[in-house]
Design a protein around this motif. Structure first.
Motif, PDB file in Angstrom:
ATOM      1  N   ASP A   1       0.826  -1.212   0.000  1.00 48.05           N
ATOM      2  CA  ASP A   1       0.000   0.000   0.000  1.00 48.05           C
ATOM      3  C   ASP A   1       0.863   1.266   0.000  1.00 48.05           C
ATOM      4  O   ASP A   1       0.650   2.198   0.780  1.00 48.05           O
ATOM      5  CB  ASP A   1      -0.945   0.002   1.208  1.00 48.05           C
ATOM      6  N   LEU A   2       1.867   1.256  -0.890  1.00 49.43           N
ATOM      7  CA  LEU A   2       2.738   2.412  -1.044  1.00 49.43           C
ATOM      8  C   LEU A   2       2.504   3.048  -2.411  1.00 49.43           C
ATOM      9  O   LEU A   2       2.098   2.373  -3.360  1.00 49.43           O
ATOM     10  CB  LEU A   2       4.208   1.993  -0.940  1.00 49.43           C
ATOM     11  N   THR A   3       2.784   4.344  -2.511  1.00 46.74           N
ATOM     12  CA  THR A   3       2.817   4.948  -3.833  1.00 46.74           C
ATOM     13  C   THR A   3       4.070   4.475  -4.551  1.00 46.74           C
ATOM     14  O   THR A   3       5.008   3.955  -3.919  1.00 46.74           O
ATOM     15  CB  THR A   3       2.837   6.479  -3.737  1.00 46.74           C
ATOM     16  N   LEU A   4       4.115   4.659  -5.857  1.00 42.90           N
ATOM     17  CA  LEU A   4       5.312   4.261  -6.595  1.00 42.90           C
ATOM     18  C   LEU A   4       6.542   5.033  -6.107  1.00 42.90           C
ATOM     19  O   LEU A   4       7.645   4.491  -6.028  1.00 42.90           O
ATOM     20  CB  LEU A   4       5.111   4.480  -8.093  1.00 42.90           C
ATOM     21  N   GLY A   5       6.340   6.283  -5.764  1.00 48.75           N
ATOM     22  CA  GLY A   5       7.452   7.075  -5.246  1.00 48.75           C
ATOM     23  C   GLY A   5       7.961   6.540  -3.918  1.00 48.75           C
ATOM     24  O   GLY A   5       9.173   6.449  -3.692  1.00 48.75           O
ATOM     25  N   GLN A   6       7.039   6.190  -3.026  1.00 49.45           N
ATOM     26  CA  GLN A   6       7.437   5.619  -1.736  1.00 49.45           C
ATOM     27  C   GLN A   6       8.128   4.274  -1.910  1.00 49.45           C
ATOM     28  O   GLN A   6       9.114   3.971  -1.234  1.00 49.45           O
ATOM     29  CB  GLN A   6       6.210   5.472  -0.846  1.00 49.45           C
ATOM     30  N   ALA A   7       7.605   3.453  -2.840  1.00 47.64           N
ATOM     31  CA  ALA A   7       8.215   2.149  -3.094  1.00 47.64           C
ATOM     32  C   ALA A   7       9.607   2.313  -3.694  1.00 47.64           C
ATOM     33  O   ALA A   7      10.528   1.555  -3.357  1.00 47.64           O
ATOM     34  CB  ALA A   7       7.325   1.333  -4.026  1.00 47.64           C
ATOM     35  N   PHE A   8       9.772   3.302  -4.550  1.00 49.53           N
ATOM     36  CA  PHE A   8      11.085   3.564  -5.137  1.00 49.53           C
ATOM     37  C   PHE A   8      12.085   3.948  -4.059  1.00 49.53           C
ATOM     38  O   PHE A   8      13.228   3.461  -4.040  1.00 49.53           O
ATOM     39  CB  PHE A   8      10.979   4.685  -6.172  1.00 49.53           C
ATOM     40  N   LEU A   9      11.666   4.817  -3.129  1.00 51.34           N
ATOM     41  CA  LEU A   9      12.561   5.216  -2.041  1.00 51.34           C
ATOM     42  C   LEU A   9      12.903   4.030  -1.147  1.00 51.34           C
ATOM     43  O   LEU A   9      14.041   3.900  -0.682  1.00 51.34           O
ATOM     44  CB  LEU A   9      11.912   6.334  -1.223  1.00 51.34           C
ATOM     45  N   ALA A  10      11.921   3.154  -0.913  1.00 53.12           N
ATOM     46  CA  ALA A  10      12.190   1.952  -0.117  1.00 53.12           C
ATOM     47  C   ALA A  10      13.175   1.039  -0.827  1.00 53.12           C
ATOM     48  O   ALA A  10      14.045   0.428  -0.196  1.00 53.12           O
ATOM     49  CB  ALA A  10      10.885   1.219   0.164  1.00 53.12           C
ATOM     50  N   ASP A  11      13.055   0.944  -2.151  1.00 54.94           N
ATOM     51  CA  ASP A  11      13.943   0.083  -2.929  1.00 54.94           C
ATOM     52  C   ASP A  11      15.371   0.625  -2.962  1.00 54.94           C
ATOM     53  O   ASP A  11      16.321  -0.155  -3.115  1.00 54.94           O
ATOM     54  CB  ASP A  11      13.397  -0.051  -4.363  1.00 54.94           C
ATOM     55  N   LEU A  12      15.544   1.926  -2.812  1.00 50.65           N
ATOM     56  CA  LEU A  12      16.886   2.514  -2.829  1.00 50.65           C
ATOM     57  C   LEU A  12      17.797   1.902  -1.775  1.00 50.65           C
ATOM     58  O   LEU A  12      19.016   1.838  -1.956  1.00 50.65           O
ATOM     59  CB  LEU A  12      16.801   4.034  -2.601  1.00 50.65           C
ATOM     60  N   ALA A  13      17.196   1.449  -0.682  1.00 49.01           N
ATOM     61  CA  ALA A  13      18.001   0.856   0.395  1.00 49.01           C
ATOM     62  C   ALA A  13      18.720  -0.401  -0.063  1.00 49.01           C
ATOM     63  O   ALA A  13      19.740  -0.799   0.531  1.00 49.01           O
ATOM     64  CB  ALA A  13      17.100   0.538   1.593  1.00 49.01           C
ATOM     65  N   PHE A  14      18.217  -1.051  -1.132  1.00 49.10           N
ATOM     66  CA  PHE A  14      18.821  -2.295  -1.614  1.00 49.10           C
ATOM     67  C   PHE A  14      19.972  -2.050  -2.594  1.00 49.10           C
ATOM     68  O   PHE A  14      20.720  -2.985  -2.895  1.00 49.10           O
ATOM     69  CB  PHE A  14      17.764  -3.164  -2.308  1.00 49.10           C
ATOM     70  N   TRP A  15      20.103  -0.851  -3.128  1.00 49.46           N
ATOM     71  CA  TRP A  15      21.070  -0.616  -4.185  1.00 49.46           C
ATOM     72  C   TRP A  15      22.521  -0.831  -3.765  1.00 49.46           C
ATOM     73  O   TRP A  15      23.275  -1.512  -4.476  1.00 49.46           O
ATOM     74  CB  TRP A  15      20.878   0.790  -4.774  1.00 49.46           C
TER      75      TRP A  15
END
Length: 208
Positions: free
Chosen positions: A159-173
């Motif tokens: 239940d995240l926006t695409l922007g929020q999900a993108f920021l969450a995914d940044l932690a994996f980079w």
């Protein structure tokens, strides 16, 4: 060159795949992915923790090639889906496919396929020393499949926006870079020890 001579030359250069060996390698790498998934995960405060699954998925493609790497990851997912606790944290069944990590799970076989596709096209004589090229192959596959699909999955199931999900995914980079570098080191070592482990390239037709 005559047709007969061309066929003889091609047959000498082409290695036939052994189905029993292929099955053993696919099963071995499926087990390796399971082991990496079961190692303690690192929480980054988001919906999906960091695990070593990505390392094993990319390694399967880089070592086995596109087709066998894809099948190894599919076997791993199938074993987990039918109830064996091989997913991160010992999860099993279809529940992980309904959670925030669904996008990453769906992306795994395609990332292995892409990594294998890229590695298979590297010069065979240089694969055993091509750490940067194998690293780039894995990283490219990760950013083509794993991150985009992972972001979509988190947006859908967390239940995240695409922007929020993108920021969450940044932690994996940053971890992804490290895991792919490690994958490149291990893959080149395997290719150095077993130079014929990749499937043979399709024989090119030689004109008469």
């Amino acid at each position: 060159m005559t047709d007969t001579a061309a066929q003889t030359s091609t047959s000498r250069k082409t290695r036939r795949s052994n189905p029993a060996t292929d099955l053993a390698l696919i099963a071995t790498f499926a087990a390796l992915i399971a082991v990496c998934a079961l190692l303690p995960a690192i929480s980054v405060g988001g919906a999906v923790p960091i695990t070593l699954q990505t390392f094993a998925v990319m390694l399967a493609g880089a070592v086995l090639g596109a087709r066998r790497g894809f099948l190894a990851v599919l076997l791993y997912l199938a074993v987990g889906a039918i109830g064996l606790p091989v997913f991160s944290g010992g999860a099993a069944g279809l529940a992980p496919f309904a959670g925030p990590s669904v996008g990453y799970l769906v992306a795994f076989p395609f990332a292995a396929l892409a990594t294998g596709f890229f590695v298979e096209r590297l010069p065979r004589k240089r694969i055993a020393s091509s750490i940067p090229l194998i690293f780039i192959s894995g990283l490219a596959a990760s950013f083509i499949f794993i991150h985009p699909l992972g972001i979509l999955g988190m947006s859908w199931r967390a239940d995240l926006t695409l922007g929020q999900a993108f920021l969450a995914d940044l932690a994996f980079w940053p971890g992804d870079v490290v895991k792919n570098l490690l994958m490149g080191l291990v893959a080149t070592a395997v290719h150095r020890a077993f130079p014929t482990i990749l499937p043979p390239r399709p024989a090119r037709k030689i004109a008469a």
